[in-house]
Motif scaffolding. Structure first.
Motif, mmCIF file in Angstrom:
data_model
loop_
_atom_site.group_PDB
_atom_site.id
_atom_site.type_symbol
_atom_site.label_atom_id
_atom_site.label_comp_id
_atom_site.label_asym_id
_atom_site.label_seq_id
_atom_site.Cartn_x
_atom_site.Cartn_y
_atom_site.Cartn_z
ATOM 1 N N GLU A 23 0.824 -1.211 0.000
ATOM 2 C CA GLU A 23 0.000 0.000 0.000
ATOM 3 C C GLU A 23 0.857 1.260 0.000
ATOM 4 O O GLU A 23 0.386 2.328 -0.373
ATOM 5 N N THR A 24 2.149 1.138 0.390
ATOM 6 C CA THR A 24 3.005 2.330 0.444
ATOM 7 C C THR A 24 3.766 2.497 -0.864
ATOM 8 O O THR A 24 3.514 3.428 -1.631
ATOM 9 N N VAL A 25 4.717 1.582 -1.110
ATOM 10 C CA VAL A 25 5.526 1.588 -2.339
ATOM 11 C C VAL A 25 5.761 0.126 -2.723
ATOM 12 O O VAL A 25 5.480 -0.772 -1.928
ATOM 13 N N GLY A 46 22.175 -2.002 -4.997
ATOM 14 C CA GLY A 46 23.371 -1.224 -4.697
ATOM 15 C C GLY A 46 23.227 -0.610 -3.313
ATOM 16 O O GLY A 46 23.601 0.540 -3.063
ATOM 17 N N ARG A 47 22.662 -1.396 -2.391
ATOM 18 C CA ARG A 47 22.355 -0.882 -1.050
ATOM 19 C C ARG A 47 23.514 -1.125 -0.100
ATOM 20 O O ARG A 47 24.044 -2.233 -0.046
ATOM 21 N N PRO A 48 23.910 -0.106 0.684
ATOM 22 C CA PRO A 48 24.979 -0.313 1.668
ATOM 23 C C PRO A 48 24.580 -1.387 2.679
ATOM 24 O O PRO A 48 23.432 -1.424 3.128
ATOM 25 N N ALA A 50 25.186 -1.531 5.644
ATOM 26 C CA ALA A 50 24.872 -0.931 6.951
ATOM 27 C C ALA A 50 23.418 -0.467 7.046
ATOM 28 O O ALA A 50 23.016 0.081 8.077
ATOM 29 N N ASN A 51 22.643 -0.660 5.963
ATOM 30 C CA ASN A 51 21.248 -0.202 5.965
ATOM 31 C C ASN A 51 20.302 -1.398 6.122
ATOM 32 O O ASN A 51 20.085 -2.146 5.170
ATOM 33 N N PRO A 52 19.722 -1.590 7.308
ATOM 34 C CA PRO A 52 18.923 -2.794 7.564
ATOM 35 C C PRO A 52 17.586 -2.811 6.818
ATOM 36 O O PRO A 52 17.119 -1.780 6.336
ATOM 37 N N ILE A 55 11.203 -6.325 8.140
ATOM 38 C CA ILE A 55 10.580 -7.652 8.045
ATOM 39 C C ILE A 55 9.069 -7.461 7.964
ATOM 40 O O ILE A 55 8.468 -6.796 8.814
ATOM 41 N N HIS A 56 8.471 -8.038 6.910
ATOM 42 C CA HIS A 56 7.025 -7.919 6.702
ATOM 43 C C HIS A 56 6.356 -9.224 7.122
ATOM 44 O O HIS A 56 6.768 -10.302 6.686
ATOM 45 N N LEU A 57 5.337 -9.090 7.970
ATOM 46 C CA LEU A 57 4.631 -10.263 8.503
ATOM 47 C C LEU A 57 3.211 -10.289 7.970
ATOM 48 O O LEU A 57 2.636 -9.239 7.635
ATOM 49 N N GLU A 168 6.469 5.825 1.925
ATOM 50 C CA GLU A 168 6.821 4.680 2.748
ATOM 51 C C GLU A 168 6.135 4.731 4.109
ATOM 52 O O GLU A 168 5.613 5.760 4.532
ATOM 53 N N SER A 169 6.238 3.591 4.806
ATOM 54 C CA SER A 169 5.672 3.495 6.150
ATOM 55 C C SER A 169 6.381 4.469 7.097
ATOM 56 O O SER A 169 7.542 4.819 6.905
ATOM 57 N N THR A 170 5.635 4.898 8.105
ATOM 58 C CA THR A 170 6.212 5.691 9.196
ATOM 59 C C THR A 170 6.950 4.722 10.128
ATOM 60 O O THR A 170 6.414 3.665 10.461
ATOM 61 N N PRO A 215 19.491 3.805 10.459
ATOM 62 C CA PRO A 215 20.653 3.982 9.591
ATOM 63 C C PRO A 215 20.306 4.512 8.197
ATOM 64 O O PRO A 215 21.029 5.342 7.643
ATOM 65 N N GLY A 216 19.180 4.038 7.640
ATOM 66 C CA GLY A 216 18.812 4.412 6.272
ATOM 67 C C GLY A 216 18.657 5.908 6.078
ATOM 68 O O GLY A 216 18.874 6.445 4.994
ATOM 69 N N GLN A 217 18.290 6.609 7.148
ATOM 70 C CA GLN A 217 18.055 8.043 7.047
ATOM 71 C C GLN A 217 19.335 8.819 6.764
ATOM 72 O O GLN A 217 19.285 9.979 6.372
HETATM 73 O O1 TXA Z 1 6.743 1.324 3.306
HETATM 74 C C1 TXA Z 1 7.794 0.733 3.530
HETATM 75 O O2 TXA Z 1 8.314 0.684 4.661
HETATM 76 C C2 TXA Z 1 8.482 0.035 2.348
HETATM 77 C C3 TXA Z 1 7.570 -1.093 1.856
HETATM 78 C C4 TXA Z 1 8.174 -1.909 0.756
HETATM 79 O O3 TXA Z 1 7.188 -1.883 2.957
HETATM 80 N N1 TXA Z 1 9.784 -0.421 2.689
HETATM 81 C C5 TXA Z 1 10.829 0.439 2.860
HETATM 82 O O4 TXA Z 1 12.044 -0.197 3.075
HETATM 83 O O5 TXA Z 1 10.717 1.644 2.820
HETATM 84 P P1 TXA Z 1 13.444 0.562 2.895
HETATM 85 O O6 TXA Z 1 14.447 -0.535 2.997
HETATM 86 O O7 TXA Z 1 13.445 1.385 1.692
HETATM 87 O O8 TXA Z 1 13.562 1.434 4.193
HETATM 88 C C6 TXA Z 1 13.712 0.785 5.431
HETATM 89 C C7 TXA Z 1 14.145 1.757 6.497
HETATM 90 C C8 TXA Z 1 15.584 2.183 6.373
HETATM 91 O O9 TXA Z 1 15.667 3.575 6.600
HETATM 92 C C9 TXA Z 1 16.267 1.404 7.483
HETATM 93 O O10 TXA Z 1 17.391 2.055 7.992
HETATM 94 C C10 TXA Z 1 15.162 1.299 8.514
HETATM 95 O O11 TXA Z 1 14.011 1.074 7.754
HETATM 96 N N2 TXA Z 1 15.374 0.146 9.417
HETATM 97 C C11 TXA Z 1 15.213 -1.160 9.149
HETATM 98 N N3 TXA Z 1 15.568 -1.915 10.208
HETATM 99 C C12 TXA Z 1 15.952 -1.079 11.179
HETATM 100 C C13 TXA Z 1 16.447 -1.227 12.525
HETATM 101 N N4 TXA Z 1 16.635 -2.409 13.064
HETATM 102 N N5 TXA Z 1 16.750 -0.116 13.211
HETATM 103 C C14 TXA Z 1 16.579 1.089 12.669
HETATM 104 N N6 TXA Z 1 16.115 1.327 11.403
HETATM 105 C C15 TXA Z 1 15.817 0.259 10.683
#
Ligand code: TXA
Ligand code: MG
Length: 310
Positions: A23-25, A46-48, A50-52, A55-57, A168-170, A215-217
């Motif tokens: 529903e987000t992306v 090409g994701r670092p 260090a960027n976790p 997990i989708h349930l 994306e999700s909050t 980390p992703g931020q």
């Molecule tokens: O809406 C969404 O969340 C989408 C859809 C596909 O579900 N997914 C998404 O994933 O945006 P991604 O990988 O683009 O962004 C995931 C974010 C990253 O900023 C990452 O650092 C953070 O989630 N993240 C994941 N696990 C983490 C953790 N253990 N601690 C802190 N941040 C975490």
């Protein structure tokens, strides 16, 4: 290549990477049970390392198989917002969640998506990790076509149409006795007031704290090839404008509409498509109309545009 949901399930169960709608992306999915497929996600994007990943349930009932413990109010947050665009960062069962998913952290991000196709697939496959289905640094994909643009014909894609939320999700994280917003997203911070009794603060990325909460931020994000010019740049510095339906702009400009000023959800839905359109039209730069309100969903829209302009 485009596939149907049965094919998506078969591929995911056999350790392959598949793009599916949420529903987000769109997400680039791999089974939590297949670390080699998860590693493939990092190389495809090409994701670092260090960027976790999140997990989708299929259901909140599965949470305690993967989360070590729940901070106060986590259950109520899950009950109120799942299925839906909320990610909770929780202490992880590190013996069942591979380190590659967590980028070595003792925590993991969890969410239960509401998109019917994502739910149908999760029911069959079990937990899936899914980053947004875009090349690292680019705007997220909100249509199957966007996924195809980034990854080409090799990647199996399940086309579920345009993503209804578009952002994306909050992400909420719990620290020092309070929940805070680690990433702005589809749910505005005010929406948590009734559950938490307070509006979670937004983690300040520029603050020099020792602990990195999300980390992703800290990586580059959401950026088209075109250079985005926000205020105080002048509108006449470029030919392209990212603007709003109700506004009129100089007649010699090429305007790409993000949505309506009276409907932030429409802007959220169209935002990444508008950013991608700049590139498909070969724009070198574009002026962004940032004159819009600053509360609710507008906060996320403004943050995404600023990040895209960095
Ligand atoms: O809406 C969404 O969340 C989408 C859809 C596909 O579900 N997914 C998404 O994933 O945006 P991604 O990988 O683009 O962004 C995931 C974010 C990253 O900023 C990452 O650092 C953070 O989630 N993240 C994941 N696990 C983490 C953790 N253990 N601690 C802190 N941040 C975490
Ligand atoms: Mg992403």
């Amino acid at each position: 290549m485009y596939i149907n949901s049965e094919e998506a399930v078969v591929r995911l169960k056999s350790g392959k990477v598949v793009a599916i709608p949420t529903e987000t992306v769109y997400g680039l999915a791999a089974s939590l049970a297949h670390p080699e497929a998860i590693a493939h996600i990092f190389s495809l994007k090409g994701r670092p390392a260090a960027n976790p990943l999140i997990i989708h349930l299929h259901s909140a009932d599965d949470l305690m198989d993967y989360a070590e413990s729940l901070p106060p109010e986590a259950k109520r947050l899950a009950h109120q917002f799942w299925p839906g665009p909320l990610t909770l960062i929780l202490p992880a069962k590190t013996d069942v969640i591979p380190a590659i998913v967590r980028a070595g952290l003792p925590t993991a991000g969890f969410r239960v998506p509401s998109h019917p196709l994502a739910r149908q697939i999760l029911k069959e496959t079990g937990p899936l990790v899914m980053p947004s289905a875009n090349l690292s640094g680019k705007p997220s994909a909100t249509s199957a076509q966007h996924v195809f643009e980034d990854f080409g014909a090799q990647l199996p894609i399940l086309d579920g149409g345009a993503c209804p939320q578009g952002l994306e999700s909050t992400i909420l994280a719990y620290q020092d006795g309070l929940w805070s917003v680690a990433r702005l997203g589809s749910i505005p911070p005010e929406a948590f007031l009734p559950i938490l009794g307070y509006i979670p603060a937004i983690i300040d990325l520029s603050a020099k704290t020792e602990a990195i909460i999300c980390p992703g931020q800290h990586f580059r994000h959401y950026a088209p090839k075109a250079k985005l010019l926000c205020f105080p740049h002048q509108i006449n510095e470029t030919k392209f404008i990212l603007g709003f339906r109700e506004r009129s702009y100089p007649a010699d400009k090429h305007v790409i509409i993000m949505g309506s000023l009276t409907n932030p959800a429409s802007v959220a839905e169209g935002l990444y498509a508008a950013l991608r359109q700049l590139d498909s039209q070969g724009a070198a730069s574009a002026f962004v109309d940032m004159a819009f309100p600053s509360e609710g969903l507008w906060l996320t829209i403004s943050e995404r545009l600023r990040r895209a302009a960095e």
